[in-house]
Design a protein around this motif. Structure first.
Motif, PDB file in Angstrom:
ATOM      1  N   ASP A   1      -0.958  62.193  20.607  1.00 11.08           N
ATOM      2  CA  ASP A   1      -1.548  63.397  20.009  1.00 11.08           C
ATOM      3  C   ASP A   1      -2.348  64.248  20.993  1.00 11.08           C
ATOM      4  OD1 ASP A   1      -4.004  62.093  20.327  1.00 11.08           O
ATOM      5  OD2 ASP A   1      -4.244  61.627  18.205  1.00 11.08           O
ATOM      6  N   GLY A   2      -2.494  63.772  22.230  1.00 16.06           N
ATOM      7  CA  GLY A   2      -3.185  64.556  23.251  1.00 16.06           C
ATOM      8  C   GLY A   2      -4.690  64.580  23.109  1.00 16.06           C
ATOM      9  N   GLN A   3      -5.246  63.784  22.204  1.00 15.13           N
ATOM     10  CA  GLN A   3      -6.704  63.721  22.039  1.00 15.13           C
ATOM     11  C   GLN A   3      -7.233  62.493  22.780  1.00 15.13           C
ATOM     12  OE1 GLN A   3      -8.221  63.413  17.996  1.00 15.13           O
ATOM     13  NE2 GLN A   3     -10.236  62.780  18.749  1.00 15.13           N
ATOM     14  N   TYR A   4      -7.940  62.726  23.868  1.00 14.00           N
ATOM     15  CA  TYR A   4      -8.439  61.651  24.712  1.00 14.00           C
ATOM     16  C   TYR A   4      -9.945  61.435  24.569  1.00 14.00           C
ATOM     17  CZ  TYR A   4      -3.923  61.244  27.032  1.00 14.00           C
ATOM     18  OH  TYR A   4      -2.595  61.018  27.291  1.00 14.00           O
ATOM     19  N   THR A   5     -10.578  62.132  23.647  1.00 17.44           N
ATOM     20  CA  THR A   5     -12.003  61.951  23.382  1.00 17.44           C
ATOM     21  C   THR A   5     -12.189  61.385  21.989  1.00 17.44           C
ATOM     22  OG1 THR A   5     -12.217  64.214  22.564  1.00 17.44           O
ATOM     23  CG2 THR A   5     -12.644  63.844  24.921  1.00 17.44           C
ATOM     24  N   PHE A   6     -13.298  60.702  21.774  1.00 15.93           N
ATOM     25  CA  PHE A   6     -13.525  59.987  20.523  1.00 15.93           C
ATOM     26  C   PHE A   6     -14.986  59.551  20.460  1.00 15.93           C
ATOM     27  CE2 PHE A   6     -11.369  57.586  23.827  1.00 15.93           C
ATOM     28  CZ  PHE A   6     -12.307  56.608  24.148  1.00 15.93           C
ATOM     29  N   LEU A   7     -15.384  59.074  19.307  1.00 12.46           N
ATOM     30  CA  LEU A   7     -16.685  58.426  19.179  1.00 12.46           C
ATOM     31  C   LEU A   7     -16.539  56.983  19.636  1.00 12.46           C
ATOM     32  CD1 LEU A   7     -19.663  58.488  18.159  1.00 12.46           C
ATOM     33  CD2 LEU A   7     -18.783  57.603  15.979  1.00 12.46           C
ATOM     34  N   TYR A   8     -17.349  56.593  20.602  1.00  9.06           N
ATOM     35  CA  TYR A   8     -17.354  55.214  21.098  1.00  9.06           C
ATOM     36  C   TYR A   8     -18.577  54.506  20.525  1.00  9.06           C
ATOM     37  CZ  TYR A   8     -17.658  51.236  24.274  1.00  9.06           C
ATOM     38  OH  TYR A   8     -17.734  49.961  24.803  1.00  9.06           O
ATOM     39  N   VAL A   9     -18.347  53.321  19.950  1.00  9.06           N
ATOM     40  CA  VAL A   9     -19.416  52.544  19.322  1.00  9.06           C
ATOM     41  C   VAL A   9     -19.289  51.088  19.758  1.00  9.06           C
ATOM     42  CG1 VAL A   9     -20.476  51.808  17.155  1.00  9.06           C
ATOM     43  CG2 VAL A   9     -19.387  54.057  17.293  1.00  9.06           C
ATOM     44  N   ALA A  10     -20.387  50.503  20.206  1.00  6.54           N
ATOM     45  CA  ALA A  10     -20.356  49.089  20.591  1.00  6.54           C
ATOM     46  C   ALA A  10     -21.723  48.462  20.390  1.00  6.54           C
ATOM     47  CB  ALA A  10     -19.918  48.925  22.046  1.00  6.54           C
ATOM     48  N   ALA A  11     -21.720  47.202  19.998  1.00 10.48           N
ATOM     49  CA  ALA A  11     -22.958  46.439  19.876  1.00 10.48           C
ATOM     50  C   ALA A  11     -22.660  44.987  20.241  1.00 10.48           C
ATOM     51  CB  ALA A  11     -23.526  46.519  18.462  1.00 10.48           C
ATOM     52  N   PRO A  12     -22.987  44.575  21.475  1.00  9.95           N
ATOM     53  CA  PRO A  12     -22.802  43.173  21.829  1.00  9.95           C
ATOM     54  C   PRO A  12     -23.683  42.278  20.970  1.00  9.95           C
ATOM     55  CG  PRO A  12     -24.058  44.334  23.521  1.00  9.95           C
ATOM     56  CD  PRO A  12     -23.551  45.369  22.575  1.00  9.95           C
ATOM     57  N   LEU A  13     -23.388  41.000  20.952  1.00  4.38           N
ATOM     58  CA  LEU A  13     -24.187  40.055  20.171  1.00  4.38           C
ATOM     59  C   LEU A  13     -25.590  39.942  20.754  1.00  4.38           C
ATOM     60  CD1 LEU A  13     -21.588  37.156  19.714  1.00  4.38           C
ATOM     61  CD2 LEU A  13     -22.032  39.114  18.212  1.00  4.38           C
ATOM     62  N   LYS A  14     -26.551  39.742  19.875  1.00  4.59           N
ATOM     63  CA  LYS A  14     -27.942  39.580  20.304  1.00  4.59           C
ATOM     64  C   LYS A  14     -28.165  38.123  20.702  1.00  4.59           C
ATOM     65  CE  LYS A  14     -29.625  43.160  17.139  1.00  4.59           C
ATOM     66  NZ  LYS A  14     -30.556  43.463  16.022  1.00  4.59           N
ATOM     67  N   VAL A  15     -28.033  37.848  22.006  1.00  2.18           N
ATOM     68  CA  VAL A  15     -28.197  36.495  22.519  1.00  2.18           C
ATOM     69  C   VAL A  15     -29.409  36.482  23.453  1.00  2.18           C
ATOM     70  CG1 VAL A  15     -27.105  34.548  23.677  1.00  2.18           C
ATOM     71  CG2 VAL A  15     -25.702  36.176  22.389  1.00  2.18           C
ATOM     72  N   HIS A  16     -30.389  35.692  23.113  1.00  6.31           N
ATOM     73  CA  HIS A  16     -31.653  35.641  23.842  1.00  6.31           C
ATOM     74  C   HIS A  16     -31.441  35.193  25.281  1.00  6.31           C
ATOM     75  CE1 HIS A  16     -35.904  35.269  24.477  1.00  6.31           C
ATOM     76  NE2 HIS A  16     -35.894  33.944  24.560  1.00  6.31           N
ATOM     77  N   ARG A  17     -31.944  35.988  26.238  1.00  2.00           N
ATOM     78  CA  ARG A  17     -31.966  35.678  27.672  1.00  2.00           C
ATOM     79  C   ARG A  17     -30.581  35.576  28.297  1.00  2.00           C
ATOM     80  NH1 ARG A  17     -35.653  30.809  29.260  1.00  2.00           N
ATOM     81  NH2 ARG A  17     -35.947  32.024  31.170  1.00  2.00           N
ATOM     82  N   ALA A  18     -29.560  36.105  27.649  1.00  2.00           N
ATOM     83  CA  ALA A  18     -28.181  35.921  28.105  1.00  2.00           C
ATOM     84  C   ALA A  18     -27.777  36.950  29.155  1.00  2.00           C
ATOM     85  CB  ALA A  18     -27.217  35.991  26.920  1.00  2.00           C
ATOM     86  N   THR A  19     -26.833  36.553  30.018  1.00  2.00           N
ATOM     87  CA  THR A  19     -26.334  37.424  31.078  1.00  2.00           C
ATOM     88  C   THR A  19     -25.236  38.363  30.603  1.00  2.00           C
ATOM     89  OG1 THR A  19     -24.616  35.881  31.808  1.00  2.00           O
ATOM     90  CG2 THR A  19     -26.816  35.610  32.750  1.00  2.00           C
ATOM     91  N   GLY A  20     -24.746  38.136  29.401  1.00  2.00           N
ATOM     92  CA  GLY A  20     -23.709  38.980  28.838  1.00  2.00           C
ATOM     93  C   GLY A  20     -23.405  38.533  27.425  1.00  2.00           C
ATOM     94  N   SER A  21     -22.497  39.233  26.762  1.00  2.00           N
ATOM     95  CA  SER A  21     -22.211  38.901  25.375  1.00  2.00           C
ATOM     96  C   SER A  21     -20.860  39.450  24.957  1.00  2.00           C
ATOM     97  CB  SER A  21     -23.295  39.470  24.451  1.00  2.00           C
ATOM     98  OG  SER A  21     -22.897  39.380  23.097  1.00  2.00           O
ATOM     99  N   PRO A  22     -20.112  38.697  24.130  1.00  2.00           N
ATOM    100  CA  PRO A  22     -18.890  39.240  23.560  1.00  2.00           C
ATOM    101  C   PRO A  22     -19.157  40.490  22.726  1.00  2.00           C
ATOM    102  CG  PRO A  22     -19.009  36.863  23.214  1.00  2.00           C
ATOM    103  CD  PRO A  22     -20.350  37.305  23.717  1.00  2.00           C
TER     104      PRO A  22
END
Length: 317
Positions: free
Chosen positions: A289-310
């Motif tokens: 459709d030629g539309q390459y812009t969008f609303l991006y939404v993300a919320a990683p898991l709230k993991v205490h003291r973690a180096t990253g999150s799914p």
């Protein structure tokens, strides 16, 4: 290959956002995503079509991970067979249920890096002492990012399709000028505070090659230059999202340094990095459709003291 010996030498004069949002800041360039930026992202919703960008955990075809990590393992703890035992729990009314658990690297699937995940010279993001990472991240863990959430205008930059390929090749590089040319070809402009979502489709090779994929492991991706880092700083990019394991080409071609953009962008500028996304359905829709812009939404898991999150990011067109 040059004589540069360390990432500290390479980035000696690199721009920094330390202190820009106060001495206690732990979310860095996500501060650019103000309520006005959320509304700017919302304005790019046309049809309400939702695309989820997480790769399946426990994929029967395999889960790609950074070398040295292992895919998640899921263990079934209770199922219908549990209730065959005379010692099975008994609930009024005859309720049965299933239960399971996973053991996983927090960065072993589609995930967000904490800003304190990578460092050099004994300092993590915003100048915090690297010893605050001992036993868990006391500063700049993934928890503040998860608490805040990430919402803004996303832009897909389909580098594979732009270069006329099914997927980029091992070690293939591109820079900010390539991103701008790709955007121009797609009919879109990269604007300040955009969340950049980059498609290489490189992990197609993982599903085709299996363990051979890891031989001479060198992912394609952005490669370091002072100009590229300054471009990210000037455009005030909050979040870099890719479909590769580590966001950038594994080794910087000129010096052989591993993952210098993790240091230049995340450690110094506070750019949040999101890895291992599956953008294939989104990319197919954008190409159609030629539309390459969008609303991006993300919320990683709230993991205490973690180096990253799914995370399971959403692109809403």
């Amino acid at each position: 290959m040059s004589e540069t010996k360390s990432v500290a030498d390479l980035l000696a004069n690199a721009p920094s956002n330390w202190g820009r949002w106060g001495e206690d800041d732990e979310v860095g360039a996500l501060n650019y995503l103000t309520p006005a930026e959320v509304l700017r992202g919302v304005s790019h919703i046309r049809s309400g079509t939702v695309f989820t960008l997480q790769r399946l955990i426990g994929d029967p075809n395999g889960d790609p991970v950074w070398p040295g990590r292992e895919p998640a393992t899921r263990t079934m703890l209770m199922d219908e067979a549990t209730w065959d035992s005379p010692d099975a729990p008994k609930f009024p009314g005859g309720l049965h249920y299933a239960d399971d658990k996973i053991e996983a690297f927090l960065q072993g699937s589609t995930q967000y890096d904490a800003l304190g995940h990578v460092w050099y010279d004994g300092k993590i993001w915003n100048g915090y002492d690297a010893r605050t990472t001992i036993g868990g991240l006391d500063k700049a863990s993934v928890a503040p990012i998860a608490e805040r959430g990430v919402v803004g205008r996303g832009v897909l930059l389909d580098m594979a399709r732009f270069r006329g390929k099914d997927n980029l090749d091992k070690g293939e590089t591109f820079d900010h000028t390539d991103l701008q040319e790709c955007a121009r070809a797609q009919g879109v402009t990269i604007e300040p505070h955009d969340v950049l979502v980059i498609r290489t489709n490189f992990l197609k090779l993982f599903y085709e090659q299996g363990e051979k994929f890891y031989q001479d492991f060198r992912e394609p991706g952005l490669t370091y230059s002072p100009e590229l880092v300054q471009w990210f700083a000037d455009r005030e990019i909050p979040n870099l999202v890719t479909d590769t394991i580590a966001n950038e080409t594994t080794y910087e071609p000129e010096t052989g340094i591993a993952l210098p953009l993790h240091c230049a962008l995340m450690r110094n500028l506070g750019v949040t990095l999101t890895e291992l996304c599956d953008v294939e359905k989104l990319a197919a829709s954008c190409a159609e459709d030629g539309q390459y812009t969008f609303l991006y939404v993300a919320a990683p898991l709230k993991v205490h003291r973690a180096t990253g999150s799914p995370v399971n990011p959403l692109a809403i067109k």
